[in-house]
Motif scaffolding. Structure first.
Motif, short mmCIF file in Angstrom:
data_model
loop_
_atom_site.label_atom_id
_atom_site.label_comp_id
_atom_site.label_asym_id
_atom_site.label_seq_id
_atom_site.Cartn_x
_atom_site.Cartn_y
_atom_site.Cartn_z
N LEU A 215 0.83 -1.20 0.00
CA LEU A 215 0.00 0.00 0.00
C LEU A 215 0.86 1.25 0.00
O LEU A 215 0.53 2.25 -0.65
CB LEU A 215 -0.93 -0.02 1.22
CG LEU A 215 -2.04 -1.09 1.15
CD1 LEU A 215 -2.73 -1.21 2.50
CD2 LEU A 215 -3.05 -0.75 0.07
N ALA A 216 1.97 1.21 0.75
CA ALA A 216 2.89 2.35 0.73
C ALA A 216 3.44 2.56 -0.68
O ALA A 216 3.48 3.69 -1.18
CB ALA A 216 4.03 2.11 1.72
N LEU A 217 3.83 1.48 -1.32
CA LEU A 217 4.37 1.57 -2.68
C LEU A 217 3.31 2.08 -3.66
O LEU A 217 3.61 2.92 -4.53
CB LEU A 217 4.88 0.20 -3.11
CG LEU A 217 5.79 0.15 -4.35
CD1 LEU A 217 7.05 0.96 -4.12
CD2 LEU A 217 6.16 -1.30 -4.66
N ASP A 218 2.09 1.60 -3.52
CA ASP A 218 1.00 2.04 -4.40
C ASP A 218 0.81 3.55 -4.36
O ASP A 218 0.41 4.16 -5.35
CB ASP A 218 -0.32 1.38 -3.99
CG ASP A 218 -0.38 -0.11 -4.32
OD1 ASP A 218 0.50 -0.58 -5.07
OD2 ASP A 218 -1.28 -0.78 -3.81
N ASN A 219 1.08 4.14 -3.20
CA ASN A 219 0.83 5.57 -3.01
C ASN A 219 2.09 6.43 -3.10
O ASN A 219 2.08 7.59 -2.70
CB ASN A 219 0.12 5.79 -1.68
CG ASN A 219 -1.31 5.27 -1.70
OD1 ASN A 219 -2.15 5.78 -2.43
ND2 ASN A 219 -1.59 4.25 -0.91
N GLY A 220 3.15 5.84 -3.63
CA GLY A 220 4.35 6.62 -3.91
C GLY A 220 5.34 6.74 -2.78
O GLY A 220 6.22 7.60 -2.82
N PHE A 221 5.22 5.87 -1.77
CA PHE A 221 6.13 5.95 -0.62
C PHE A 221 7.10 4.76 -0.67
O PHE A 221 7.06 3.86 0.17
CB PHE A 221 5.34 5.96 0.68
CG PHE A 221 4.30 7.06 0.73
CD1 PHE A 221 4.67 8.40 0.75
CD2 PHE A 221 2.93 6.75 0.75
CE1 PHE A 221 3.72 9.41 0.79
CE2 PHE A 221 1.98 7.74 0.79
CZ PHE A 221 2.37 9.09 0.81
N GLY A 222 7.96 4.78 -1.66
CA GLY A 222 8.86 3.67 -1.90
C GLY A 222 9.84 3.42 -0.76
O GLY A 222 10.11 2.28 -0.39
N ASP A 223 10.40 4.50 -0.19
CA ASP A 223 11.35 4.33 0.91
C ASP A 223 10.66 3.70 2.11
O ASP A 223 11.26 2.85 2.80
CB ASP A 223 11.96 5.67 1.29
CG ASP A 223 12.90 6.22 0.23
OD1 ASP A 223 13.31 5.44 -0.66
OD2 ASP A 223 13.23 7.42 0.29
N LEU A 224 9.45 4.13 2.37
CA LEU A 224 8.71 3.57 3.51
C LEU A 224 8.41 2.09 3.26
O LEU A 224 8.50 1.26 4.16
CB LEU A 224 7.42 4.35 3.73
CG LEU A 224 6.55 3.90 4.90
CD1 LEU A 224 7.32 3.90 6.21
CD2 LEU A 224 5.31 4.80 5.00
N ALA A 225 8.04 1.75 2.03
CA ALA A 225 7.78 0.35 1.68
C ALA A 225 9.02 -0.50 1.95
O ALA A 225 8.93 -1.61 2.49
CB ALA A 225 7.36 0.24 0.22
N ALA A 226 10.18 0.02 1.58
CA ALA A 226 11.42 -0.72 1.80
C ALA A 226 11.72 -0.91 3.29
O ALA A 226 12.18 -1.97 3.71
CB ALA A 226 12.58 0.03 1.12
N THR A 227 11.40 0.12 4.08
CA THR A 227 11.58 0.03 5.52
C THR A 227 10.72 -1.07 6.12
O THR A 227 11.16 -1.86 6.96
CB THR A 227 11.26 1.38 6.20
OG1 THR A 227 12.17 2.37 5.72
CG2 THR A 227 11.34 1.28 7.70
N ILE A 228 9.47 -1.13 5.66
CA ILE A 228 8.54 -2.14 6.17
C ILE A 228 9.00 -3.54 5.76
O ILE A 228 8.99 -4.48 6.54
CB ILE A 228 7.11 -1.87 5.68
CG1 ILE A 228 6.61 -0.53 6.24
CG2 ILE A 228 6.18 -3.00 6.09
CD1 ILE A 228 5.33 -0.05 5.61
N ASP A 229 9.44 -3.67 4.51
CA ASP A 229 9.89 -4.97 4.02
C ASP A 229 11.13 -5.45 4.79
O ASP A 229 11.33 -6.67 4.92
CB ASP A 229 10.21 -4.89 2.53
CG ASP A 229 8.96 -4.92 1.66
OD1 ASP A 229 7.93 -5.45 2.13
OD2 ASP A 229 9.01 -4.43 0.52
N ALA A 230 11.92 -4.51 5.27
CA ALA A 230 13.14 -4.87 5.98
C ALA A 230 12.89 -5.18 7.45
O ALA A 230 13.80 -5.67 8.14
CB ALA A 230 14.16 -3.75 5.87
N ALA A 231 11.68 -4.92 7.92
CA ALA A 231 11.38 -5.10 9.35
C ALA A 231 11.29 -6.59 9.69
O ALA A 231 10.93 -7.42 8.86
CB ALA A 231 10.08 -4.40 9.69
#
Length: 231
Positions: A215-231
């Motif tokens: 959902l973060a990636l869908d809305n243009g928050f790529g860095d946040l998506a990467a942070t979540i994936d790394a958690a």
């Protein structure tokens, strides 16, 4: 003889102005709100879902716009008082509150607007931290206060709710999304961090198969998506 021009106050024009007022309030466009009110829009007009301009502004946490609407005469009920942070008004009206129509809406409105002192007052007066209405009774999507604080990025409110025992695993009634997904989709990295620290599951997928990072990636928050994936 042709009928005289009714001018800007005819029913169709008034309806357009009232609809535009709700849109401007939700967008936080205070200048537009002021102009529409000056042109005759009705500050108390409510749409088919019961939202007036003040409710529309508060739903999106547009507190500056909400203050202008109050100054211009918008009616302030218990829900609005909670979202505006008026503890005294809530305390004065509390005896008249009903569990579904007032208590739920007021508490969740406070969470959605990040009113920490109001949230604290509700919790001290016995409101369950995870009070969770069915979607058809409040806003169309039933979800706990944590979701509403998270989606508008109110980190202090999120901290208070978590410290008070809010359950990070609860999901909304419509999409099956946790508060983490609501915060991630809105791009609120600080809130995402708080929820992850509290044990939110970064791998959880909603009823549509979407994860918080997706959902973060869908809305243009790529860095946040990467942070979540790394958690």
């Amino acid at each position: 003889m042709a009928a005289p021009d009714e001018g800007p106050n005819d029913d169709a024009e008034r309806a357009r102005g009232n609809a535009a007022l709700l849109d401007a309030a939700a967008a936080g466009d205070t200048d537009r709100v002021t102009a529409l009110l000056d042109e005759g829009a009705d500050v108390a007009h409510a749409n088919e879902w019961g939202f007036d301009a003040l409710g529309s502004a508060l739903w999106e946490s547009r507190l500056d716009t909400a203050s202008v609407l109050v100054e211009r005469g918008a009616p302030v009920d218990l829900d609005a008082a909670a979202a505006l942070g008026d503890v005294a008004a809530i305390s004065a009206r509390w005896d008249a509150a009903t569990p579904v129509e007032d208590t739920i809406g007021a508490y969740l409105g406070a969470c959605r607007s990040g009113q920490v002192e109001v949230i604290r007052w509700f919790l001290a007066n016995g409101v369950p931290v995870d009070l969770h209405p069915p979607g058809e009774e409040w806003g169309g999507i039933g979800s706990p206060g944590l979701h509403h604080a998270a989606v508008n990025g109110h980190a202090p409110a999120v901290r208070l709710l978590l410290a008070s025992g809010a359950d990070v695993t609860l999901v909304d009634d419509v999409h099956g999304s946790q508060a983490l997904a609501w915060a991630a989709g809105a791009g609120h990295a600080d809130v995402v961090g708080l929820l992850l620290e509290a044990g939110a599951d970064p791998r959880h997928r909603n009823l549509h198969g979407r994860s918080a990072s997706g959902l973060a990636l869908d809305n243009g928050f790529g860095d946040l998506a990467a942070t979540i994936d790394a958690a």
